[in-house]
Write a protein that holds these residues in place. Sequence first.
Motif, short mmCIF file in Angstrom:
data_model
loop_
_atom_site.label_atom_id
_atom_site.label_comp_id
_atom_site.label_asym_id
_atom_site.label_seq_id
_atom_site.Cartn_x
_atom_site.Cartn_y
_atom_site.Cartn_z
N ASP A 175 0.84 -1.20 0.00
CA ASP A 175 0.00 0.00 0.00
C ASP A 175 0.87 1.24 0.00
O ASP A 175 1.89 1.32 0.70
CB ASP A 175 -0.91 0.02 1.24
CG ASP A 175 -2.04 1.04 1.11
OD1 ASP A 175 -2.55 1.22 -0.01
OD2 ASP A 175 -2.43 1.63 2.14
N TRP A 176 0.46 2.23 -0.82
CA TRP A 176 1.09 3.54 -0.84
C TRP A 176 0.37 4.44 0.16
O TRP A 176 -0.85 4.41 0.25
CB TRP A 176 0.98 4.19 -2.22
CG TRP A 176 1.76 3.55 -3.31
CD1 TRP A 176 1.31 2.66 -4.24
CD2 TRP A 176 3.13 3.80 -3.66
NE1 TRP A 176 2.30 2.32 -5.12
CE2 TRP A 176 3.43 3.00 -4.79
CE3 TRP A 176 4.13 4.60 -3.10
CZ2 TRP A 176 4.69 3.00 -5.38
CZ3 TRP A 176 5.39 4.60 -3.70
CH2 TRP A 176 5.67 3.81 -4.82
N SER A 177 1.10 5.28 0.85
CA SER A 177 0.48 6.21 1.78
C SER A 177 -0.22 7.33 1.02
O SER A 177 0.38 7.96 0.14
CB SER A 177 1.52 6.82 2.72
OG SER A 177 0.95 7.87 3.47
N PRO A 178 -1.49 7.63 1.38
CA PRO A 178 -2.17 8.76 0.74
C PRO A 178 -1.73 10.10 1.31
O PRO A 178 -2.07 11.15 0.76
CB PRO A 178 -3.64 8.48 1.08
CG PRO A 178 -3.60 7.77 2.38
CD PRO A 178 -2.35 6.91 2.33
N LEU A 179 -0.98 10.07 2.42
CA LEU A 179 -0.58 11.30 3.10
C LEU A 179 0.89 11.65 2.92
O LEU A 179 1.38 12.59 3.54
CB LEU A 179 -0.92 11.20 4.60
CG LEU A 179 -2.41 10.92 4.90
CD1 LEU A 179 -2.63 10.80 6.41
CD2 LEU A 179 -3.29 12.02 4.32
N HIS A 180 1.59 10.89 2.08
CA HIS A 180 2.99 11.19 1.73
C HIS A 180 3.05 11.34 0.21
O HIS A 180 3.27 10.36 -0.51
CB HIS A 180 3.94 10.09 2.19
CG HIS A 180 4.10 10.01 3.67
ND1 HIS A 180 3.22 9.32 4.48
CD2 HIS A 180 5.04 10.55 4.49
CE1 HIS A 180 3.62 9.43 5.74
NE2 HIS A 180 4.71 10.15 5.78
N PRO A 181 2.82 12.55 -0.30
CA PRO A 181 2.71 12.74 -1.75
C PRO A 181 3.89 12.21 -2.56
O PRO A 181 3.71 11.64 -3.64
CB PRO A 181 2.59 14.26 -1.90
CG PRO A 181 2.02 14.71 -0.59
CD PRO A 181 2.64 13.79 0.45
N ILE B 149 -2.48 -4.90 3.90
CA ILE B 149 -1.91 -3.80 4.68
C ILE B 149 -2.52 -2.51 4.18
O ILE B 149 -2.80 -2.36 2.99
CB ILE B 149 -0.36 -3.80 4.54
CG1 ILE B 149 0.30 -3.11 5.71
CG2 ILE B 149 0.08 -3.22 3.23
CD1 ILE B 149 1.78 -3.44 5.84
N GLN B 150 -2.80 -1.58 5.10
CA GLN B 150 -3.36 -0.29 4.69
C GLN B 150 -2.87 0.81 5.61
O GLN B 150 -2.87 0.68 6.84
CB GLN B 150 -4.90 -0.32 4.72
CG GLN B 150 -5.51 -1.02 3.54
CD GLN B 150 -6.80 -0.36 3.09
OE1 GLN B 150 -7.48 0.32 3.84
NE2 GLN B 150 -7.15 -0.59 1.84
N TRP B 151 -2.45 1.92 4.98
CA TRP B 151 -2.14 3.13 5.73
C TRP B 151 -3.43 3.75 6.26
O TRP B 151 -4.48 3.66 5.62
CB TRP B 151 -1.46 4.15 4.82
CG TRP B 151 -0.04 3.85 4.45
CD1 TRP B 151 0.38 3.26 3.29
CD2 TRP B 151 1.13 4.16 5.20
NE1 TRP B 151 1.75 3.18 3.27
CE2 TRP B 151 2.24 3.74 4.43
CE3 TRP B 151 1.36 4.76 6.43
CZ2 TRP B 151 3.55 3.88 4.87
CZ3 TRP B 151 2.67 4.91 6.88
CH2 TRP B 151 3.75 4.48 6.10
N SER B 152 -3.32 4.41 7.38
CA SER B 152 -4.45 5.20 7.89
C SER B 152 -4.72 6.35 6.91
O SER B 152 -3.78 6.99 6.42
CB SER B 152 -4.13 5.78 9.27
OG SER B 152 -5.02 6.81 9.61
N PRO B 153 -6.00 6.64 6.62
CA PRO B 153 -6.30 7.77 5.74
C PRO B 153 -6.18 9.12 6.44
O PRO B 153 -6.28 10.15 5.77
CB PRO B 153 -7.75 7.49 5.33
CG PRO B 153 -8.32 6.69 6.44
CD PRO B 153 -7.19 5.86 6.98
N SER B 154 -5.96 9.12 7.76
CA SER B 154 -5.94 10.39 8.49
C SER B 154 -4.69 10.62 9.32
O SER B 154 -4.42 11.75 9.71
CB SER B 154 -7.17 10.47 9.41
OG SER B 154 -7.17 9.41 10.35
#
Length: 498
Positions: free
Chosen positions: A268-274, A315-320
């Motif tokens: 999974d790629w982090s949505p909070l690390h551009p 696996i998943q990054w937190s969206p917040s």
Amino acid sequence: MSKRTADQGGMGAGPLKDRDRPDAMDVDEKPNEMGEFEDEFEDEFESDDEIIEAGVDGRPDAEREAEEAAAMDVDGGGPGTFIVGRTQLDPGQTLTPDTSTYKMLHSLSTPWPCLSFDIVRDRLGEDRSVYPATMYTVAGTQADSNKAADNALMVMKFSGLSKMNAEDGEESSDDEDDDEDADPILESKSIPIGSTINRIRAHQAPSSDPSRPFTTLTASMTESTNVFIHDISPHLAAFDTPGTVITPQQNKPLCTIRAHKAEGYAVDWSPLHPAGKLLTGDNDGLIYVTTRSDGGGFVTDTRPFQGHTSSVEDIQWSPSEASVFASASSDGTVRVWDVRSKSRKPALTMQISNTDVNVISWSKQQTHLLASGADDGEWAVWDLRQWKPSADASKPGRPTPIASFNYHKEQITSIEWHPKDDSIVAVAAGDNTVTLWDLAVELDDEESKDTAGVQDVPPQLLFVHYQKLAKELHWHPQIPGALVATGEDFSVFRTISV
């Protein structure tokens, strides 16, 4: 761990274990990269097999309605009621969808089956409902074992995705094209990989190239244990620039992660690390983090996160929260981690199933909600605010779900929250179905009486879509209600329910 490999059997077949791989689809040795695909229903009446079509069987309405009424008088549903996992088809019978329940429905075939795919955000607009629709995806193939060298990362453009004809129940709207008869088109660019891709995820990072606003990266976890990161921006641009030739250099990975000693399925790629921050988990239970530097290079921290006693399935990054992620394992636990931890141990460990936890999905609308799907066919929703650290690390907590469903009788293979509606969840399972659920539905006493004729069908179940060998699904983030699912083929559909 290989339960995510495509099953060879039909409905009711169990998961394949120990790296069993299915037979390949019957395809040409060198299929064209671009192909026009016929409507899957065009030749359905030329088959010798019997076709069961719910609500459309050619008989007089009175005769059909009388039989349906009689069927509903039977406890648990009668011969006119098909219930997934309960009703068995006779030899030669197949299911075909009631097209009046779809706004859009297409089936697209690739040269080899794809275990995993992801949808790539585009620049065609947000919340669009114009038909024919266009979308971009990436997928990883699973070639036959004796043709492993044929495996590839496929960059694809689906276009000509028309709405259902008006006579099939779809009403026209002012913002929709009248071109209902457009044939779906699949265009593809292939990047040779040479190994089955178990899981693939896409990420868009800011670009230093003034001619494009972002760079589209993919991370592919392979059977070879290597993780490949590619820049597929040139491949996407080539679809809209006829005559563009992709060079061998553009097919090479930007980075190859060799930290894993076993194959894996969690990425999974982090949505909070551009810029790009990637998590990868393997069958040894180890999780690594790879970070993209300001200069564009990638660095993998060689200190793994450890805690799972079996394979990391998802696996998943937190969206917040930028430093927090969750992982699911075949040890039956979900663990929550903080990448800043020097101990590399989980902050929370919860035993949520007695079987493998195959998939998880973190709600982007209500970020305290996490959905999970297990090997026994049960899926559940958890309120993370209720999870507390255990006093004894060797005895993980056993939380109570705020909702759970055991409608499916085969393993859950994919689960995802609707990107805009915090009560809608899509689920794929080994019983060859994709189901849509509305957690906001609650029946009053009168409604409960009306549904008492069909047992074991939860009122929250909105829709059942037949998908042979269903493996993974994703909502399209820019086309409201549109779903893409992979199995034996790709299904692209939108129902009237969502």
